[in-house]
Write a protein that holds these residues in place. Structure first.
Motif, PDB file in Angstrom:
ATOM      1  N   VAL A 499      26.047  -7.244 -13.170  1.00  0.00           N
ATOM      2  CA  VAL A 499      26.671  -6.987 -12.013  1.00  0.00           C
ATOM      3  C   VAL A 499      25.457  -6.283 -10.776  1.00  0.00           C
ATOM      4  O   VAL A 499      25.212  -6.516  -9.724  1.00  0.00           O
ATOM      5  N   LEU A 500      24.887  -5.190 -11.354  1.00  0.00           N
ATOM      6  CA  LEU A 500      23.943  -4.543 -10.662  1.00  0.00           C
ATOM      7  C   LEU A 500      22.583  -5.387 -10.237  1.00  0.00           C
ATOM      8  O   LEU A 500      22.193  -5.309  -9.249  1.00  0.00           O
ATOM      9  N   GLN A 501      22.189  -6.338 -11.153  1.00  0.00           N
ATOM     10  CA  GLN A 501      21.205  -6.975 -11.055  1.00  0.00           C
ATOM     11  C   GLN A 501      21.322  -8.204  -9.731  1.00  0.00           C
ATOM     12  O   GLN A 501      20.696  -8.212  -8.988  1.00  0.00           O
ATOM     13  N   ARG A 502      22.609  -8.773 -10.031  1.00  0.00           N
ATOM     14  CA  ARG A 502      22.987  -9.600  -8.842  1.00  0.00           C
ATOM     15  C   ARG A 502      23.245  -8.925  -7.475  1.00  0.00           C
ATOM     16  O   ARG A 502      22.555  -9.534  -6.527  1.00  0.00           O
ATOM     17  N   ALA A 503      23.822  -7.623  -7.514  1.00  0.00           N
ATOM     18  CA  ALA A 503      24.167  -6.907  -6.415  1.00  0.00           C
ATOM     19  C   ALA A 503      22.766  -6.588  -5.695  1.00  0.00           C
ATOM     20  O   ALA A 503      22.530  -6.443  -4.409  1.00  0.00           O
ATOM     21  N   GLN A 504      21.833  -6.235  -6.491  1.00  0.00           N
ATOM     22  CA  GLN A 504      20.580  -5.644  -5.923  1.00  0.00           C
ATOM     23  C   GLN A 504      19.829  -6.855  -5.136  1.00  0.00           C
ATOM     24  O   GLN A 504      19.354  -7.090  -4.293  1.00  0.00           O
ATOM     25  N   ALA A 505      19.855  -8.261  -5.949  1.00  0.00           N
ATOM     26  CA  ALA A 505      19.095  -9.398  -5.673  1.00  0.00           C
ATOM     27  C   ALA A 505      19.686  -9.886  -4.472  1.00  0.00           C
ATOM     28  O   ALA A 505      18.921 -10.727  -3.499  1.00  0.00           O
ATOM     29  N   GLU A 506      21.035  -9.939  -4.104  1.00  0.00           N
ATOM     30  CA  GLU A 506      21.660 -10.451  -3.190  1.00  0.00           C
ATOM     31  C   GLU A 506      21.989  -9.519  -2.112  1.00  0.00           C
ATOM     32  O   GLU A 506      22.307  -9.836  -1.122  1.00  0.00           O
ATOM     33  N   LEU A 507      21.339  -8.203  -2.161  1.00  0.00           N
ATOM     34  CA  LEU A 507      21.397  -7.313  -1.177  1.00  0.00           C
ATOM     35  C   LEU A 507      23.061  -7.073  -0.973  1.00  0.00           C
ATOM     36  O   LEU A 507      23.312  -6.957   0.349  1.00  0.00           O
ATOM     37  N   GLY A 508      23.776  -7.087  -1.764  1.00  0.00           N
ATOM     38  CA  GLY A 508      25.228  -6.971  -1.833  1.00  0.00           C
ATOM     39  C   GLY A 508      25.806  -5.711  -2.505  1.00  0.00           C
ATOM     40  O   GLY A 508      26.609  -5.901  -3.559  1.00  0.00           O
ATOM     41  N   PRO A 509      25.812  -4.651  -1.970  1.00  0.00           N
ATOM     42  CA  PRO A 509      26.386  -3.527  -2.630  1.00  0.00           C
ATOM     43  C   PRO A 509      27.864  -3.697  -2.962  1.00  0.00           C
ATOM     44  O   PRO A 509      28.491  -2.857  -3.651  1.00  0.00           O
ATOM     45  N   HIS A 510      28.643  -4.281  -2.086  1.00  0.00           N
ATOM     46  CA  HIS A 510      30.092  -4.505  -1.977  1.00  0.00           C
ATOM     47  C   HIS A 510      30.460  -5.091  -3.472  1.00  0.00           C
ATOM     48  O   HIS A 510      31.527  -4.664  -3.921  1.00  0.00           O
ATOM     49  N   GLN A 511      29.260  -5.767  -4.229  1.00  0.00           N
ATOM     50  CA  GLN A 511      29.967  -6.368  -5.434  1.00  0.00           C
ATOM     51  C   GLN A 511      30.031  -5.091  -6.410  1.00  0.00           C
ATOM     52  O   GLN A 511      30.807  -5.479  -7.505  1.00  0.00           O
ATOM     53  N   VAL A 512      29.621  -4.075  -6.128  1.00  0.00           N
ATOM     54  CA  VAL A 512      29.823  -3.064  -7.111  1.00  0.00           C
ATOM     55  C   VAL A 512      31.176  -2.269  -7.187  1.00  0.00           C
ATOM     56  O   VAL A 512      31.826  -2.069  -7.987  1.00  0.00           O
ATOM     57  N   ALA A 513      31.504  -2.235  -5.832  1.00  0.00           N
ATOM     58  CA  ALA A 513      32.910  -1.648  -5.344  1.00  0.00           C
ATOM     59  C   ALA A 513      34.020  -2.791  -5.980  1.00  0.00           C
ATOM     60  O   ALA A 513      35.130  -2.403  -6.391  1.00  0.00           O
ATOM     61  N   PHE A 514      33.678  -3.993  -6.079  1.00  0.00           N
ATOM     62  CA  PHE A 514      34.625  -5.133  -6.453  1.00  0.00           C
ATOM     63  C   PHE A 514      34.713  -5.101  -7.944  1.00  0.00           C
ATOM     64  O   PHE A 514      35.752  -5.034  -8.644  1.00  0.00           O
ATOM     65  N   TYR A 515      33.666  -4.834  -8.621  1.00  0.00           N
ATOM     66  CA  TYR A 515      33.458  -4.647 -10.015  1.00  0.00           C
ATOM     67  C   TYR A 515      34.327  -3.402 -10.608  1.00  0.00           C
ATOM     68  O   TYR A 515      35.018  -3.424 -11.549  1.00  0.00           O
TER      69      TYR A 515
END
Length: 595
Positions: A499-515
């Motif tokens: 999740v962290l790798q994908r959120a960083q690569a996609e410039l999407g910190p919202h993915q951490v909140a979702f997770y």
């Protein structure tokens, strides 16, 4: 599944393929995916279908050979439970229970480091965010930038990047002149609505505050600037300008401090002019032959770089258009050694992207295409007491970051900061967001940040009631973690690094909140489905407490990454969420109304 385990499975496929592709020039690209239907297994791979045609063989037959070779490999023992062929040649694998359970031991061993990677080592990233004009306090749009930029910076750091957080001050131009004129009018006793009040002036009450302090000859300074002492002379416009800028930069510093955001560097737009960097950028573009004169203005051939039309750089009156200092600024970013630059800005900046990138390509100093990256965010609507709070900077009635923190925390700065930070990254940046203060104040599952924090506090309470030595949980027997709730929670924990790798690569910190919300949901469901403390089987109890402790660690790691605290105790609203029983199944061992 942990990254190391995926690598081991890829190695198993590579070993199985080696004799099959020997003597060919094929270089198999093995991709492991999660099946859409969990009943099909834990991992799916279509490598047999990819290679069937170049190998001139039937994909199902090739898949069958691969499965047989993979299962016969001694390295598969304890990692792969089973493998089968489905459809035209898909290979579905089930990971061994012991391998899934091992994530608990990994998390407990790595602690705060769990989820972090090293892919970014040797790379230097600069993330620019907030970058507000020093013409007023920070509003909620700046707050969204601050939350996004700080979380994204932490994501890059978590992957090993060296990160510089930078604030770019637009302290030059028309808006600063308007600020000085507004304060001067107030200092002369003219207020909004009076004859003589400048038509384009800022009307907020903060302008009167600045004027009062200026007349009182006070001294103010920003965190990185020289102190500015007011002359007290209402006719001294230059002193008013310096004092007003320093005053508002100091105000913004306080806003950021309340929000828990720190910058590594502040860069002044005025320095680009003072140091000749704007002129140098223009000269470099002229020398590169990508400009031309027309109608008394200097134009940049941005259409050569994908823009819809050429853009004016220097107007006929000799002043530069606003994108020119941006080009000069990003030239400096590149020359300062940042191989990746990311700008967090409002969606109204969309039009500058092509121009800035075109200028950087045209200057021909080696800047890569697509430099810088942009994360553009949309507006935030604030609701309070069931009504929209209107935002009007010109009228001076807009919601500031500090307003939002104070309202959302009901006087508790930490609670307010946690709510604002979590809420403002909980949606994709390019979607509009409604911030409901009433929801932020709730101590129930309707409040997403509370829901996540309460999962952490719930585990802390369970461990406190157990009263044992947490260190012993690192070596307990995990083989009894076999229920569907436990399997789901184990899978969710193992997914955190990806999740962290994908959120960083996609410039999407919202993915951490979702997770984090999903992980908290898994924890709450598990809590009510099983008796962690009341079960008479001591081995099972310790295994479940180890799983809960690992979950607590991941919740803590994820919350820290987005700048949100992880309380050990929290107050609880009188009623449980509708999907939870009203009676706490562990009430005998922990008071769940105050955990």
């Amino acid at each position: 599944m942990l990254a190391q385990q995926k690598q081991e499975i890829v190695a198993l496929f590579q070993a199985a393929l080696a004799p099959i592709v020997a003597g060919t020039d094929l270089t198999p690209n093995i991709v492991l995916e999660r099946p859409r239907d969990p009943s099909h297994g834990d991992i799916a791979c279509n490598i047999a279908m990819q290679l069937a045609k170049p190998l001139k063989t039937n994909p199902r037959e090739l898949a069958t050979r691969l499965v047989a070779a993979l299962l016969a490999d001694p390295q598969a023992a304890g990692l792969v439970e089973s493998a089968d062929v489905a459809g035209p040649g898909f290979i579905n694998l089930r990971v061994a229970a012991s391998a899934k359970q091992s994530v608990v031991r990994t998390i407990l061993a790595q602690g705060d480091a769990f989820g972090r990677g090293t892919a970014g080592e040797g790379h230097h990233a600069i993330i620019e965010f907030v970058s507000a004009n020093p013409t007023g306090p920070l509003h909620v749009g700046h707050g969204r930038q601050a939350a996004l930029g700080d979380a994204l910076s932490s994501l890059f750091e978590a992957q090993g990047h060296e990160v510089t957080r930078e604030f770019y001050y637009n302290d030059a131009g028309v808006q600063i002149a308007t600020l000085a004129n507004s304060v001067q009018a107030r200092a002369r006793g003219v207020k909004p609505g009076d004859a003589g009040w400048p038509e384009s002036a800022y009307n907020g009450d903060y302008i009167a505050d600045i004027a009062d302090d200026f007349l009182a000859k006070k001294t103010v300074s920003a965190s990185d600037g020289e102190p500015a002492t007011a002359s007290g002379d209402a006719d001294d416009l230059e002193s008013i300008r310096r004092f007003a800028v320093a005053y508002l930069r100091n105000e913004q510093d306080q806003d950021l401090q309340a929000f828990g955001v720190k910058f590594d560097n502040y860069y002044l737009e005025s320095s680009l002019y003072a140091d000749g960097k704007v002129e140098h950028a223009v000269e470099a573009l002229v020398d590169a032959g990508v400009t031309y004169e027309q109608d008394g203005a200097l134009w940049l051939k941005t259409t050569d770089y994908g823009d819809d039309k050429d853009r004016v750089m220097r107007k006929s009156d000799g002043t530069y258009t606003y994108f020119v200092p941006d080009v000069a600024y990003h030239m400096q970013k590149f020359r300062r050694g940042f191989d990746q630059a990311i700008n967090i800005q409002g969606s109204d900046h969309h039009g500058t992207i092509a121009r800035v990138r075109a200028g950087l390509q045209a200057v021909n100093i080696g800047v890569p295409q697509g430099y810088p990256d942009y994360v553009l965010h949309k507006m935030v609507t604030v609701m309070k007491n069931g009504e929209e709070v209107k935002i009007s900077k010109r009228a001076g009635s807009y919601v500031t970051v500090r307003d939002l923190i104070e309202w959302s925390g009901n006087g508790d700065v930490t609670r307010g900061r946690d709510a604002v930070r979590f809420f403002l990254i909980s949606r994709k940046a390019d979607t509009e967001f409604v911030f409901d203060v009433d929801v932020a104040l709730k101590t129930s599952d309707e409040n997403p940040v509370y829901y996540v924090q309460y999962a952490h506090a719930r585990i802390c309470s369970a461990l406190a009631n157990w009263g044992g030595d947490e260190a012993q949980l690192a070596n307990v027997d995990l083989s009894l973690l076999s229920t569907p709730h436990e399997a789901s929670l184990l899978s969710k924990l193992a997914a955190y690094p990806e999740v962290l790798q994908r959120a960083q690569a996609e410039l999407g910190p919202h993915q951490v909140a979702f997770y984090l919300r999903e992980l908290a949901g898994e924890l709450h469901s598990y809590y009510f489905a099983h008796k962690w403390l009341l079960d008479g089987d001591e081995t099972l109890k310790l295994a479940r407490l180890a799983l809960a402790t690992a979950t607590r660690q991941v919740l803590r790691n994820g919350l820290a990454l987005i700048g949100v605290s992880a309380p050990n105790k929290m107050e609880r609203a009188p009623t449980e969420a509708q999907d939870e029983p009203q009676a706490d199944p562990q009430a005998d061992s922990q008071a769940d109304s105050h955990v």
